[in-house]
Design an enzyme around this catalytic site. Sequence first.
Site, PDB file in Angstrom:
ATOM      1  N   ALA A   7      42.496  13.278 -26.714  1.00 51.91           N
ATOM      2  CA  ALA A   7      41.145  13.159 -26.606  1.00 51.91           C
ATOM      3  C   ALA A   7      40.981  11.841 -25.662  1.00 51.91           C
ATOM      4  O   ALA A   7      39.866  11.398 -25.590  1.00 51.91           O
ATOM      5  CB  ALA A   7      40.577  12.927 -27.921  1.00 51.91           C
ATOM      6  N   GLY A  36      39.580  13.604 -19.887  1.00 49.98           N
ATOM      7  CA  GLY A  36      39.215  14.604 -19.521  1.00 49.98           C
ATOM      8  C   GLY A  36      38.637  15.457 -20.421  1.00 49.98           C
ATOM      9  O   GLY A  36      37.215  15.062 -21.329  1.00 49.98           O
ATOM     10  N   TYR A  64      53.804  25.089 -16.669  1.00 48.79           N
ATOM     11  CA  TYR A  64      52.410  24.926 -17.242  1.00 48.79           C
ATOM     12  C   TYR A  64      51.756  26.302 -17.572  1.00 48.79           C
ATOM     13  O   TYR A  64      51.114  26.391 -18.545  1.00 48.79           O
ATOM     14  CB  TYR A  64      51.559  24.072 -16.323  1.00 48.79           C
TER      15      TYR A  64
HETATM   16  P1  NDP Z   1      43.670  15.299 -18.981  1.00 48.57           P
HETATM   17  O1  NDP Z   1      45.075  14.812 -18.225  1.00 48.57           O
HETATM   18  O2  NDP Z   1      42.404  14.797 -18.794  1.00 48.57           O
HETATM   19  O3  NDP Z   1      43.803  15.437 -20.377  1.00 48.57           O
HETATM   20  C1  NDP Z   1      45.219  15.807 -20.936  1.00 48.57           C
HETATM   21  C2  NDP Z   1      45.158  14.905 -22.254  1.00 48.57           C
HETATM   22  O4  NDP Z   1      46.408  15.341 -22.792  1.00 48.57           O
HETATM   23  C3  NDP Z   1      45.285  13.372 -22.052  1.00 48.57           C
HETATM   24  O5  NDP Z   1      44.552  12.940 -23.008  1.00 48.57           O
HETATM   25  C4  NDP Z   1      46.802  12.712 -22.150  1.00 48.57           C
HETATM   26  O6  NDP Z   1      47.005  11.765 -22.782  1.00 48.57           O
HETATM   27  C5  NDP Z   1      46.925  13.983 -23.149  1.00 48.57           C
HETATM   28  N1  NDP Z   1      48.565  14.141 -23.360  1.00 48.57           N
HETATM   29  C6  NDP Z   1      49.525  14.693 -22.519  1.00 48.57           C
HETATM   30  N2  NDP Z   1      50.633  14.514 -22.815  1.00 48.57           N
HETATM   31  C7  NDP Z   1      50.841  14.297 -24.129  1.00 48.57           C
HETATM   32  C8  NDP Z   1      51.391  14.207 -25.283  1.00 48.57           C
HETATM   33  N3  NDP Z   1      52.866  14.133 -25.059  1.00 48.57           N
HETATM   34  N4  NDP Z   1      51.183  13.676 -26.495  1.00 48.57           N
HETATM   35  C9  NDP Z   1      49.918  13.531 -26.641  1.00 48.57           C
HETATM   36  N5  NDP Z   1      48.759  13.470 -25.594  1.00 48.57           N
HETATM   37  C10 NDP Z   1      49.093  14.048 -24.342  1.00 48.57           C
HETATM   38  O7  NDP Z   1      43.566  17.022 -18.734  1.00 48.57           O
HETATM   39  P2  NDP Z   1      42.377  18.139 -18.880  1.00 48.57           P
HETATM   40  O8  NDP Z   1      41.251  17.281 -19.799  1.00 48.57           O
HETATM   41  O9  NDP Z   1      41.908  18.725 -17.558  1.00 48.57           O
HETATM   42  O10 NDP Z   1      43.465  19.109 -19.843  1.00 48.57           O
HETATM   43  C11 NDP Z   1      42.950  19.159 -21.358  1.00 48.57           C
HETATM   44  C12 NDP Z   1      43.132  20.796 -21.572  1.00 48.57           C
HETATM   45  O11 NDP Z   1      42.345  21.686 -20.701  1.00 48.57           O
HETATM   46  C13 NDP Z   1      44.521  21.063 -21.434  1.00 48.57           C
HETATM   47  O12 NDP Z   1      45.114  21.973 -22.206  1.00 48.57           O
HETATM   48  C14 NDP Z   1      44.288  22.030 -20.063  1.00 48.57           C
HETATM   49  O13 NDP Z   1      45.569  23.013 -20.137  1.00 48.57           O
HETATM   50  C15 NDP Z   1      43.156  22.553 -20.287  1.00 48.57           C
HETATM   51  N6  NDP Z   1      42.393  23.113 -19.011  1.00 48.57           N
HETATM   52  C16 NDP Z   1      42.063  22.339 -18.071  1.00 48.57           C
HETATM   53  C17 NDP Z   1      41.294  22.872 -16.829  1.00 48.57           C
HETATM   54  C18 NDP Z   1      40.866  22.215 -15.695  1.00 48.57           C
HETATM   55  O14 NDP Z   1      40.590  22.424 -14.712  1.00 48.57           O
HETATM   56  N7  NDP Z   1      41.131  20.601 -15.774  1.00 48.57           N
HETATM   57  C19 NDP Z   1      41.280  24.388 -16.804  1.00 48.57           C
HETATM   58  C20 NDP Z   1      41.752  25.113 -17.852  1.00 48.57           C
HETATM   59  C21 NDP Z   1      42.117  24.613 -18.975  1.00 48.57           C
HETATM   60  P3  NDP Z   1      47.067  10.629 -21.731  1.00 48.57           P
HETATM   61  O15 NDP Z   1      45.503  10.275 -21.578  1.00 48.57           O
HETATM   62  O16 NDP Z   1      47.776   9.542 -22.517  1.00 48.57           O
HETATM   63  O17 NDP Z   1      47.756  10.792 -20.455  1.00 48.57           O
HETATM   64 MG1  PMR Z   2      42.803  27.657  -8.326  1.00 49.37          MG
HETATM   65  C1  PMR Z   2      38.636  32.459  -7.643  1.00 49.37           C
HETATM   66  C2  PMR Z   2      38.620  31.518  -8.432  1.00 49.37           C
HETATM   67  C3  PMR Z   2      39.556  30.325  -8.806  1.00 49.37           C
HETATM   68  C4  PMR Z   2      39.281  29.688 -10.330  1.00 49.37           C
HETATM   69  C5  PMR Z   2      38.146  29.760 -11.096  1.00 49.37           C
HETATM   70  C6  PMR Z   2      40.431  28.645 -10.007  1.00 49.37           C
HETATM   71  C7  PMR Z   2      40.722  27.909 -11.240  1.00 49.37           C
HETATM   72  N1  PMR Z   2      41.250  28.723  -8.699  1.00 49.37           N
HETATM   73  C8  PMR Z   2      40.602  29.843  -8.082  1.00 49.37           C
HETATM   74  C9  PMR Z   2      41.265  30.295  -6.923  1.00 49.37           C
HETATM   75  C10 PMR Z   2      42.315  29.637  -6.079  1.00 49.37           C
HETATM   76  N2  PMR Z   2      42.950  28.877  -6.605  1.00 49.37           N
HETATM   77  C11 PMR Z   2      42.490  30.144  -4.992  1.00 49.37           C
HETATM   78  C12 PMR Z   2      41.895  31.172  -3.942  1.00 49.37           C
HETATM   79  C13 PMR Z   2      43.455  29.446  -4.272  1.00 49.37           C
HETATM   80  C14 PMR Z   2      44.637  29.454  -3.161  1.00 49.37           C
HETATM   81  C15 PMR Z   2      43.795  28.457  -2.078  1.00 49.37           C
HETATM   82  C16 PMR Z   2      43.754  28.530  -5.669  1.00 49.37           C
HETATM   83  C17 PMR Z   2      44.692  27.375  -5.691  1.00 49.37           C
HETATM   84  C18 PMR Z   2      45.094  26.667  -6.604  1.00 49.37           C
HETATM   85  C19 PMR Z   2      46.102  25.711  -6.771  1.00 49.37           C
HETATM   86  C20 PMR Z   2      46.984  25.203  -5.740  1.00 49.37           C
HETATM   87  N3  PMR Z   2      44.311  26.764  -7.714  1.00 49.37           N
HETATM   88  C21 PMR Z   2      44.768  25.845  -8.600  1.00 49.37           C
HETATM   89  C22 PMR Z   2      45.841  25.115  -8.008  1.00 49.37           C
HETATM   90  C23 PMR Z   2      46.498  24.099  -8.865  1.00 49.37           C
HETATM   91  O1  PMR Z   2      47.484  23.556  -8.671  1.00 49.37           O
HETATM   92  C24 PMR Z   2      45.914  24.203 -10.203  1.00 49.37           C
HETATM   93  C25 PMR Z   2      46.621  24.662 -11.175  1.00 49.37           C
HETATM   94  O2  PMR Z   2      47.184  25.990 -11.161  1.00 49.37           O
HETATM   95  O3  PMR Z   2      47.209  24.097 -12.274  1.00 49.37           O
HETATM   96  C26 PMR Z   2      48.130  25.110 -12.966  1.00 49.37           C
HETATM   97  C27 PMR Z   2      44.702  25.267 -10.060  1.00 49.37           C
HETATM   98  C28 PMR Z   2      43.557  25.987 -10.693  1.00 49.37           C
HETATM   99  N4  PMR Z   2      42.913  26.913 -10.158  1.00 49.37           N
HETATM  100  C29 PMR Z   2      41.495  26.904 -11.197  1.00 49.37           C
HETATM  101  C30 PMR Z   2      42.128  26.219 -12.415  1.00 49.37           C
HETATM  102  C31 PMR Z   2      41.201  26.090 -13.530  1.00 49.37           C
HETATM  103  C32 PMR Z   2      43.077  25.442 -12.041  1.00 49.37           C
HETATM  104  C33 PMR Z   2      43.739  24.433 -12.946  1.00 49.37           C
HETATM  105  C34 PMR Z   2      44.451  25.142 -13.943  1.00 49.37           C
HETATM  106  C35 PMR Z   2      44.393  24.920 -15.297  1.00 49.37           C
HETATM  107  O4  PMR Z   2      43.920  24.226 -15.847  1.00 49.37           O
HETATM  108  O5  PMR Z   2      45.007  25.882 -16.039  1.00 49.37           O
END
Ligand code: NDP
Ligand code: PMR
Length: 404
Positions: A99, A102, A279
């Site tokens: 927490a 993000g 991941y």
């Molecule tokens: P952040 O990096 O902002 O948040 C991640 C949090 O996890 C940080 O508070 C971090 O702590 C904590 N953390 C990492 N390692 C540990 C550990 N060993 N012990 C305790 N805490 C730890 O990322 P997000 O807010 O984006 O990610 C939150 C969740 O949302 C994740 O589960 C991610 O997979 C998911 N998610 C994110 C998306 C996105 O687009 N960002 C999309 C879909 C899902 P610290 O602050 O100390 O680094």
């Molecule tokens: Mg992605 C079409 C829609 C879409 C969405 C909703 C996401 C979400 N992404 C999309 C498309 C694409 N991405 C396309 C077309 C590409 C190629 C250009 C692309 C690439 C890309 C990369 C290299 N996307 C990424 C990455 C990352 O490094 C991120 C990742 O995979 O983290 C594991 C990511 C993501 N894309 C998303 C979301 C939500 C992520 C963050 C991943 C996560 O939090 O799970």
Amino acid sequence: MALQAHLGSITAPTLSLHKKEARWSPSTKETVFFGTSVSDYQAAISDLSSLIIISNNRRALKRGCVRAQTTMTTTPAINRAAPEGKKTLRKGSVIITGASSGLGLATAKALAESGKWHVVMACRDFLKAEKAARSVGMSRENYTVMHLDLASLDSVRQFVDNFKRSGRPLDVLVCNAAVYLPTAKEPTFTAEGFELSVGTNHLGHFLLSRILLEDMQKSDYPAKRLIIVGSITGNTNTLAGNVPPKAYLGDLRGLSAGLNGTNTSPMIDGGDFDGAKAYKDSKVCNMLTMQEFHRRYHEETGITFNSLYPGCIATTGLFREHIPLFRLLFPPFQKYITKGYVSEEEAGKRLAQVVSDPSLSKSGVYWSWNKDSASFENQLSQEASDVEKARKVWELSEKLVGLA
Ligand code: NDP
Ligand code: PMR
Ligand code: LMG
């Protein structure tokens, strides 16, 4: 333990382990491109996922197929814990891992501001968490920071001991923390020697939620929930889930061998190390774990087990290890091209909804939101909803974290 009884024997015959089914096909009717969908398509997905859940839940089978958004359920456990006329008036007590930034921080803020929740911020960096809470204006009486490092199972157990000693009830647990190591050339490891992404995101949370389940059961709060944050990128029935490297757990040979990277592979499927894949694999484990919890414990405990994809929160710390060019281009790419972008604030409201909204009380659901930020029951990929794989991941994880 009484909790051992589960519904594992009632499996959906349509969901079995087939390597090829985990692959995406553009013509597949069920494909959900942006994690959102148009309304008629949404209804179809909702009905379909209801059917999947129903096939795993005897009680639901008796009731018939009901849309979760409009259903308020009163489970036997709720009756037991808070009999009619004796509604709990106290604040809810929620633990949120990670927490300190993000999504976790935004959720903590939204819940604290509602005045209805006390948030236990379970974080590895105490000072960072404390500063973060203050920086978003959370007032002291609404939160407590407690140390938790998910990359150490000793720390997980220590956290649980500390939490129990605090005397707070546990009503909702949110497994949110994660690490993403896309540029790592070599694997790194947790204290116990598991590859860091799966070790932190899945195994740490697996142990935490297993040993906290008992506390949640004891709670007299009317709606108890365990939420494990999932993601679109672990679901290969979406475009995002098809960006290489794709999630794929294979036959779990790496997990079975302990993911330690010395004499075995650090990857779940036994392949070569790839941080981005690790991941995505960990997110598949998160989503499978939620469903296995549901099958084993929902009926008996009344606890709601959920996962969600909160939207693409392209600005969070999750991408801190990515190359600077990616961090620069990713937010505009998601905002203007895929339109999958959501702000941290909006994503926090979504997760807060899964924590506390009475209309999201259905168990076993993977929630997503459409463009108007309306929630819907989304469909998981073949692999992320594979009943047999869920059971195997559960059993292997139990061994690795010392529960079996
Ligand atoms: P952040 O990096 O902002 O948040 C991640 C949090 O996890 C940080 O508070 C971090 O702590 C904590 N953390 C990492 N390692 C540990 C550990 N060993 N012990 C305790 N805490 C730890 O990322 P997000 O807010 O984006 O990610 C939150 C969740 O949302 C994740 O589960 C991610 O997979 C998911 N998610 C994110 C998306 C996105 O687009 N960002 C999309 C879909 C899902 P610290 O602050 O100390 O680094
Ligand atoms: Mg992605 C079409 C829609 C879409 C969405 C909703 C996401 C979400 N992404 C999309 C498309 C694409 N991405 C396309 C077309 C590409 C190629 C250009 C692309 C690439 C890309 C990369 C290299 N996307 C990424 C990455 C990352 O490094 C991120 C990742 O995979 O983290 C594991 C990511 C993501 N894309 C998303 C979301 C939500 C992520 C963050 C991943 C996560 O939090 O799970
Ligand atoms: C993997 O590769 C590695 O394999 C893995 O090991 C690990 O390192 C991982 O993420 C880490 O990456 C990723 C690689 C594979 O993708 C890329 O390298 C592409 C990076 C894309 C990053 C997003 C930024 C895109 C920049 C576009 C500019 C946007 C500017 C916005 C401006 C707004 C103005 C109003 O990915 C692939 O193999 C996917 C296929 C390759 C496609 C390459 C495309 C280039 C991107 C162009 C965007 C076009 C989008 C079309 C989308 C259509 C959607 C309808």
